[in-house]
Design a protein around this motif. Structure first.
Motif, PDB file in Angstrom:
ATOM      1  N   PRO A 115     -29.362 -41.303 -23.533  1.00 35.91           N
ATOM      2  CA  PRO A 115     -28.365 -41.554 -24.580  1.00 35.91           C
ATOM      3  C   PRO A 115     -28.043 -40.261 -25.539  1.00 35.91           C
ATOM      4  N   LEU A 116     -28.967 -39.590 -25.698  1.00 35.49           N
ATOM      5  CA  LEU A 116     -28.913 -38.390 -26.631  1.00 35.49           C
ATOM      6  C   LEU A 116     -27.732 -37.344 -25.754  1.00 35.49           C
ATOM      7  N   ALA A 117     -28.002 -37.079 -24.494  1.00 38.78           N
ATOM      8  CA  ALA A 117     -27.265 -36.279 -23.794  1.00 38.78           C
ATOM      9  C   ALA A 117     -25.783 -36.797 -23.664  1.00 38.78           C
ATOM     10  N   PHE A 141     -26.371 -40.948 -31.231  1.00 34.75           N
ATOM     11  CA  PHE A 141     -27.076 -39.717 -31.190  1.00 34.75           C
ATOM     12  C   PHE A 141     -27.999 -39.755 -32.249  1.00 34.75           C
ATOM     13  N   LEU A 142     -27.783 -40.186 -33.347  1.00 30.21           N
ATOM     14  CA  LEU A 142     -28.871 -40.299 -34.577  1.00 30.21           C
ATOM     15  C   LEU A 142     -29.945 -41.137 -34.309  1.00 30.21           C
ATOM     16  N   ILE A 183     -35.283 -30.914 -38.518  1.00 31.79           N
ATOM     17  CA  ILE A 183     -34.164 -29.834 -39.152  1.00 31.79           C
ATOM     18  C   ILE A 183     -33.303 -29.345 -37.967  1.00 31.79           C
ATOM     19  N   THR A 184     -33.862 -29.427 -36.909  1.00 35.73           N
ATOM     20  CA  THR A 184     -32.947 -29.044 -35.625  1.00 35.73           C
ATOM     21  C   THR A 184     -31.877 -29.977 -35.318  1.00 35.73           C
ATOM     22  N   MET A 185     -32.358 -31.162 -35.303  1.00 42.17           N
ATOM     23  CA  MET A 185     -31.722 -32.397 -34.857  1.00 42.17           C
ATOM     24  C   MET A 185     -30.753 -32.530 -35.985  1.00 42.17           C
ATOM     25  N   LEU A 238     -23.927 -36.698 -26.500  1.00 36.67           N
ATOM     26  CA  LEU A 238     -23.113 -35.437 -26.970  1.00 36.67           C
ATOM     27  C   LEU A 238     -22.085 -34.980 -25.968  1.00 36.67           C
ATOM     28  N   GLY A 239     -22.059 -35.832 -24.860  1.00 34.73           N
ATOM     29  CA  GLY A 239     -21.003 -35.287 -23.885  1.00 34.73           C
ATOM     30  C   GLY A 239     -19.713 -35.656 -24.373  1.00 34.73           C
TER      31      GLY A 239
END
Lengths: 397, 166
Positions: free
Chosen positions: A161-163, A212-213, A259-261, A166-167
């Protein structure tokens, strides 16, 4: 200026800001959680516990670095190293601001602008599962192993789901470079709403943003998805056998991942360094107003603080905030200071959401976690991607 | 610079590849395989194929190898005992390998004699845009056929692994 000198300078600035925010994120988290639970949180070391992070670092440094005799030494030592280095590396592609000119040198407020920036972030985040898995396996302990296995399963499941979420914004922006994604979000809708990815026509990414969150929570092993280290069933999960600095590395990696996310979420969905309303409405002066208001609040509160100590110190805090506001009033400093301010403000708000959720939600059960990933998040992200693709194809820019 | 980096990462790739075969523990073999993937990704990057490099890491190192390691850890596979090989195998193994590699390189040299040499940095069509365009124009049929093939493989795996429910 020489490319290497410039890069070293930028890297030094970014890494020092990152390290300080890593330290203080932990303090903020403890304070916010404490106030959610009607406690005071750290209070003893320094004013309002402000020196607590340094005390913690000192404590972890001076503890005995015990290595159990039953571990696989190479992987046992590799795991914390991998965890912290992979967590810190993604920050190199994050843009903090537009191109600026300082002392006659033109440069971008970004360490490096890869034209596959998003893929780089995904690659690094998909590798970071190894740190946890190795830690669990090399510890040679059933709780650690269970934690490592859970983390591997969870991270593979939520990577999808993350990728996929982002798509969809990539389709709208038409680029994989994080800088160009931000530049594609310039302008406004109907003159008021910012043209950020979550609002942008023809395909607002509100659903993608939420997916994404949520997946980011799972990727960073935060509550409600912190099953790899569920302390009431697995002692401490994958880092049960770690002590001293090796434990500190895992701890640091968790906050660095957070922090990155948040930085990636800000860049892709919330318009990166772009202001929430256009410059013609005076968004360049908003930071000064915000800091001045905070200063006024500190001074006002100092009149009625219950502790006499706070009555003496809070006016000075207010004065410091007024000084920051004064710096933001200088028009010449605007291109240098305002974009990073908006970026940090948005990322900071998202970090607060991470902490807020930790103070609010209980942990998932393991089967619920997997069902949620495969039967809800994955289809929603897929439908969102297809809908976005259709809308982008029907209404090209 | 490019040549030095190529030699370093090619050496890492070969060393990790040998390590995959030589290691006695399945986990160590699997991790050596990740090393091979990583080194290959860097080689792609040196050639200018950025998209391929990133996908190599995301798909192979990040997804497939995680599954491998997950399964090895789940089955808790231990150290394999050294296999008792017969003496002709031990004696002839290495010479035969050398002959095979020599033959292969000879054939490749002969078949691709007129081909251009690889030059670092000369290739600039490795971005996502170019690859996407190629995949959906010139190579559309192979691309779709491959995806159907993978789908069939997944279905087959599900059917084979399914327990009989009565």
């Amino acid at each position: 200026m020489n490319f290497f000198v410039l890069s070293l300078l930028k890297a030094a600035i970014v890494i020092s800001v990152l390290m300080v925010s890593l330290l203080y994120l932990q303090w903020v988290e403890r304070k916010v959680i404490a106030h959610i639970q009607l406690r005071m949180g750290p209070y003893r070391v320094g004013p309002h516990g402000l020196l607590q992070p340094f005390a913690d670092v000192l404590k972890l440094l001076t503890k005995e670095g015990f290595i159990p005799s039953h571990v696989n030494l190479f992987f046992y030592l590799l795991a914390p190293f991998l965890a912290v280095s992979l967590a810190l590396i993604s920050i190199v592609v994050v843009p903090f601001g537009p191109e600026v000119e300082l002392f006659g040198v033109r440069t971008t407020m970004q360490l490096t602008d890869l034209n596959i920036g998003i893929l780089f972030v995904l690659a690094i985040s998909s590798l970071s599962v190894y740190a946890v898995t190795f830690a669990g396996w090399a510890s040679n302990n059933k709780y650690s192993l269970l934690g490592g296995l859970r983390s591997a399963a969870q991270m593979i499941s939520y990577e999808l789901p993350l990728a996929l979420s982002l798509g969809a914004p990539l389709l709208v922006a038409g680029s994989l470079s994080l800088r160009e994604i931000v530049l594609a979000q310039q302008g406004t809708i109907l003159g008021i709403l910012p043209n950020w990815m979550i609002f942008q026509l023809p395909a607002p990414q509100l659903v993608g943003f939420l997916v994404f969150l949520i997946a980011a929570f799972a990727e960073t092993n935060r509550i409600p998805f912190d099953l790899p280290e569920a302390e009431n069933e697995l002692v401490a999960g994958f880092h049960t056998e770690y002590s001293s600095l090796k434990f500190a590395s895992f701890f640091m990696a968790e906050y660095a991942n957070m922090i990155t996310m948040t930085a990636i979420t800000t860049t892709v969905f919330l318009g990166g360094w772009l202001p929430p309303f256009p410059e013609t409405l005076g968004s360049n002066w908003a930071p000064a107003v915000i800091f001045a208001l905070l200063g006024a609040l500190a001074v006002y509160y100092s009149r009625q603080a219950p502790r006499p100590k706070d009555r003496r110190t809070l006016p000075w805090v207010g004065l410091a905030l007024f000084a920051v506001a004064a710096i933001f009033l200088i028009p010449a400093a605007h291109p240098l200071l305002v974009p990073p301010f908006w970026f940090l403000a948005k990322a900071g708000f998202l970090m607060f959401v991470f902490i807020w959720v930790r103070g609010t939600l209980p942990r998932f059960r393991y089967d619920q976690l997997m069902q949620f990933a495969w039967k809800f998040m994955f289809p929603v992200a897929l439908v969102n991607l297809f809908a976005t693709a259709l809308l982008v194809a029907l209404f090209p820019r | 610079m490019d040549a030095v980096l190529f030699l370093v990462f090619a050496a890492i790739a070969v060393a990790c590849g040998i390590s995959v075969v030589v290691q006695r523990h399945p986990i160590t073999s699997a991790i050596s395989l990740i090393g091979v993937m990583g080194a290959l990704a860097v080689l792609y990057l040196l050639l200018g194929a950025e998209f391929l490099a990133a996908v190599q890491v995301v798909v192979y190192a990040g997804a497939i190898m995680v599954l491998f390691i997950f399964v090895i850890m789940l089955l808790n596979a231990g150290v394999e005992p050294p296999g008792g090989r017969s003496w002709p195998v031990r004696l002839l193994g290495l010479p035969m390998l050398v002959i095979l590699v020599g033959l292969l390189s000879f054939v490749i040299r002969r078949v691709f004699a007129g081909g251009e040499e690889v030059r670092f940095g000369a290739f600039t069509k490795g971005g996502p845009r170019e690859i996407g365009r190629l995949l959906f124009t010139d190579y559309l049929l192979p691309f779709e056929v491959t995806s159907v093939l993978i789908l069939v493989a997944i279905l087959g795996a599900v059917v084979l692994a399914r327990k009989e429910i009565d």
